[in-house]
Design an enzyme around this catalytic site. Structure first.
Site, PDB file in Angstrom:
ATOM      1  N   GLU A   1      35.145  46.314  35.469  1.00 37.78           N
ATOM      2  CA  GLU A   1      35.631  45.354  34.050  1.00 37.78           C
ATOM      3  C   GLU A   1      35.035  44.062  33.976  1.00 37.78           C
ATOM      4  O   GLU A   1      35.105  43.319  33.003  1.00 37.78           O
ATOM      5  CB  GLU A   1      36.951  45.494  34.067  1.00 37.78           C
TER       6      GLU A   1
ATOM      7  N   HIS B   1      37.534  49.075  29.801  1.00 38.83           N
ATOM      8  CA  HIS B   1      38.965  48.335  30.010  1.00 38.83           C
ATOM      9  C   HIS B   1      39.171  47.572  28.664  1.00 38.83           C
ATOM     10  O   HIS B   1      38.498  47.281  27.827  1.00 38.83           O
ATOM     11  CB  HIS B   1      38.112  47.347  31.065  1.00 38.83           C
TER      12      HIS B   1
ATOM     13  N   GLU C   1      41.929  51.690  41.088  1.00 39.43           N
ATOM     14  CA  GLU C   1      41.106  50.702  40.495  1.00 39.43           C
ATOM     15  C   GLU C   1      41.011  49.426  41.196  1.00 39.43           C
ATOM     16  O   GLU C   1      42.306  48.873  41.659  1.00 39.43           O
ATOM     17  CB  GLU C   1      41.670  50.684  39.059  1.00 39.43           C
TER      18      GLU C   1
ATOM     19  N   HIS D   1      44.325  45.211  41.414  1.00 45.89           N
ATOM     20  CA  HIS D   1      43.417  44.143  41.270  1.00 45.89           C
ATOM     21  C   HIS D   1      44.247  42.925  41.973  1.00 45.89           C
ATOM     22  O   HIS D   1      45.224  42.737  41.834  1.00 45.89           O
ATOM     23  CB  HIS D   1      43.223  43.900  40.043  1.00 45.89           C
TER      24      HIS D   1
ATOM     25  N   ASP E   1      46.078  50.430  39.501  1.00 45.89           N
ATOM     26  CA  ASP E   1      45.162  49.229  39.484  1.00 45.89           C
ATOM     27  C   ASP E   1      45.863  48.143  40.350  1.00 45.89           C
ATOM     28  O   ASP E   1      46.731  47.521  40.380  1.00 45.89           O
ATOM     29  CB  ASP E   1      45.396  48.638  38.027  1.00 45.89           C
TER      30      ASP E   1
END
Length: 400
Positions: free
Chosen positions: A240, A290, A214, A188, A186
């Site tokens: 998400e 999510h 992600e 992000h 992830d």
């Protein structure tokens, strides 16, 4: 049956503990995490519960406003009532995550009422279960965390980053768990990577045979995701931060992802989540809801959804969460051989423990700025609070 009242229960959820046994992952929400539960009452004494996300402290106001439209309505007319609420908000503009978060918790509670009234679990009302156990994946930063998950039967883990990706950590986790476990990354923000950096990182990640990569680029610009898609050979996951089938439609119709990740608490409701899964199925896109900041009620709802859709992949599970999580609802879900069994009680199969929820009054629901340690931002730039940032010193930070 008629709706007689709508109650909200907002609480401050603590940061995940930083203990010695597999409990360090994501230990700091920087004081931001709140959980919002909804309870709908009826004149027949049946109550339903749900959970909302998407800035819970603000969503609570939306739920209370929408309650004025709901009282006196038939709770069994779920799709019609969802439409009534959706249109009630349209005068304020397109429905963002606050609106879809309110709709999510309310609609969960309506399904809970219907299941209890009919004496059946929600998954039975959705057409029956395709599977009786839902595989889950956990979060890990360290070898100890990864091995603890593996020892519990987990077959997949995710390692999250805010800012740039640490390839050494991924290599360590791959060496630790071997080829038996899937690994997801992830990436992000903020600060988010620009497309060029996200492509460089994605190409490096191809060597690790990831389950998915992600959220490496900002969600506001899907053209950036499309450019990334064209230049890497690693599965992509996102979604998400978007609510309802309308919000997820471009991700699916443009084939931008391999895994779509609507948040169960702000995806728009159980029916909306299933519509998203149905739209994704013919595109070969899998559903992996999510659940990173959600509380325990939404987790129950996700199990009912994933029991009934063919393209369910995995459910995100915070295995080593703040201990208060296990006090505010009953029963408590427990992983068995890397899976969660689907609930069998009528409705969602979960009830609130209101006395425990009341012990955690809300302090705030927005995050503090991250530390200026070179992780989330280029060193020395955290105070600038930029949204997208080109990583300087690429040879060192992207390929070290």
């Amino acid at each position: 049956m008629k709706i007689t009242g709508v109650n909200t229960y907002l609480m401050q959820a603590g940061a995940r503990p930083d203990l010695t046994r597999a409990m360090g992952a994501d230990a700091d929400f920087r004081g931001s995490r709140c959980w919002l539960f909804v309870e709908i009452e009826t004149d027949e004494g049946i109550t339903g519960v749900g959970e909302c996300s998407g800035w819970p402290r603000v969503v609570e106001t939306a739920v209370r406003d929408l309650a004025t439209v709901m009282v006196g309505e038939d709770p069994s007319s779920i799709d019609r009532l969802w439409g009534v609420l959706y249109r009630a908000m349209m005068g304020h503009g397109l429905t963002g995550t606050v609106g879809s978060g309110a709709l999510s918790g309310i609609e969960m509670a309506l399904w809970d009422i219907k299941g209890k009234a009919l004496g059946a679990p929600v998954w039975q009302l959705l057409g029956g279960a395709i599977r009786e156990r839902i595989p889950v994946y956990g979060h890990a930063h360290t070898a100890d965390e990864a091995l603890a998950l593996k020892g519990m039967g987990y077959t997949a883990l995710k390692t999250p980053f805010t800012g740039i990706v640490d390839f050494d950590r991924i290599a360590m986790l791959r060496d630790t768990v071997g080829p038996e476990m899937d690994i997801a990354v992830d990436a992000h923000g903020p600060s988010w990577m620009n497309v060029s950096d996200a492509i460089l990182v994605g190409r490096e990640l191809e060597a690790f045979d990831l389950l998915f990569y992600e959220d490496p680029v900002p969600p506001e610009n899907l053209d950036m995701l499309a450019r990334l898609r064209d230049h890497v050979a690693v599965p992509l996951a996102a979604g998400e931060r978007v609510g309802t089938v309308h919000g997820l439609r471009p991700y699916i119709e443009r084939d931008l992802v391999d895994v779509v990740q609507p948040d169960t608490g702000r995806g728009g409701g159980i029916t909306q989540m299933r519509k998203i899964a149905t739209m994704a199925e013919p595109h070969g896109i899998m559903l992996a809801p999510h659940s990173g900041s959600l509380g325990p009620v939404a987790e129950f709802a996700a199990l009912h959804i994933m029991a009934t859709v063919p393209n369910a992949l995995l459910l995100e599970r915070i295995e080593f969460d703040w201990e208060g999580r296990y006090d505010v609802v009953t029963p408590v879900l427990k992983v068995e051989d890397g899976c969660l069994p689907i609930p069998t009680a009528p409705g969602l199969g979960v009830e609130l423990v209101k006395d425990e929820i009341a012990k955690y009054p809300v302090i705030r629901n927005v995050a503090k700025a991250p530390a200026d340690n070179g992780r989330a931002y280029v060193p020395g730039t955290a105070a600038e609070a930029v949204h997208v940032q080109t990583r300087r010193g690429r040879a060192r930070s992207l390929r070290a």
